[in-house]
Design a protein around this motif. Structure first.
Motif, PDB file in Angstrom:
ATOM      1  N   ARG A 128      38.771  42.618  31.552  1.00  0.00           N
ATOM      2  CA  ARG A 128      39.110  43.502  30.436  1.00  0.00           C
ATOM      3  C   ARG A 128      37.868  43.861  29.614  1.00  0.00           C
ATOM      4  N   THR A 129      37.943  44.987  28.940  1.00  0.00           N
ATOM      5  CA  THR A 129      36.832  45.484  28.124  1.00  0.00           C
ATOM      6  C   THR A 129      36.359  44.434  27.129  1.00  0.00           C
ATOM      7  N   VAL A 185      40.995  45.723  36.477  1.00  0.00           N
ATOM      8  CA  VAL A 185      40.743  45.902  35.050  1.00  0.00           C
ATOM      9  C   VAL A 185      41.682  45.042  34.200  1.00  0.00           C
ATOM     10  N   SER A 186      42.788  44.636  34.752  1.00  0.00           N
ATOM     11  CA  SER A 186      43.695  43.759  34.010  1.00  0.00           C
ATOM     12  C   SER A 186      43.111  42.370  33.820  1.00  0.00           C
ATOM     13  N   ARG A 187      42.165  41.971  34.670  1.00  0.00           N
ATOM     14  CA  ARG A 187      41.522  40.661  34.548  1.00  0.00           C
ATOM     15  C   ARG A 187      40.127  40.762  33.971  1.00  0.00           C
TER      16      ARG A 187
END
Length: 84
Positions: free
Chosen positions: A57-58, A53-55
């Motif tokens: 991202r929303t 999720v760090s890469r």
């Protein structure tokens, strides 16, 4: 999860042409996948991306979703798929 929830989620996937796993399967991972069609307009595979999720991202979901859908559609066209 119950049957009704699963069927509702499938409807949402079909409507947007993309499945999203937002840490439901694995905490900290996000996945996007789009269907690949054959010449008979049958779904025969899926093409997707996965990452932390760090890469993924929303705020990047819209752009990444468009890229995944286009790649799956391009492959589908190479397999003889024609949109109705």
């Amino acid at each position: 999860t119950d049957k009704t929830q699963i069927l509702e989620e499938i409807k949402r996937f079909k409507a947007r042409g993309l499945a999203i796993d937002d840490e439901e399967y694995s905490l900290g991972m996000r996945c996007l996948a789009a269907p690949v069609y054959n010449h008979k307009s049958e779904v025969i595979a899926a093409m997707g991306i996965s990452g932390p999720v760090s890469r993924i991202r929303t705020e990047k979901l819209q752009d990444l979703s468009a890229i995944v859908r286009k790649a799956a559609l391009d492959l589908s066209h190479h397999l003889g798929y024609h949109e109705n």
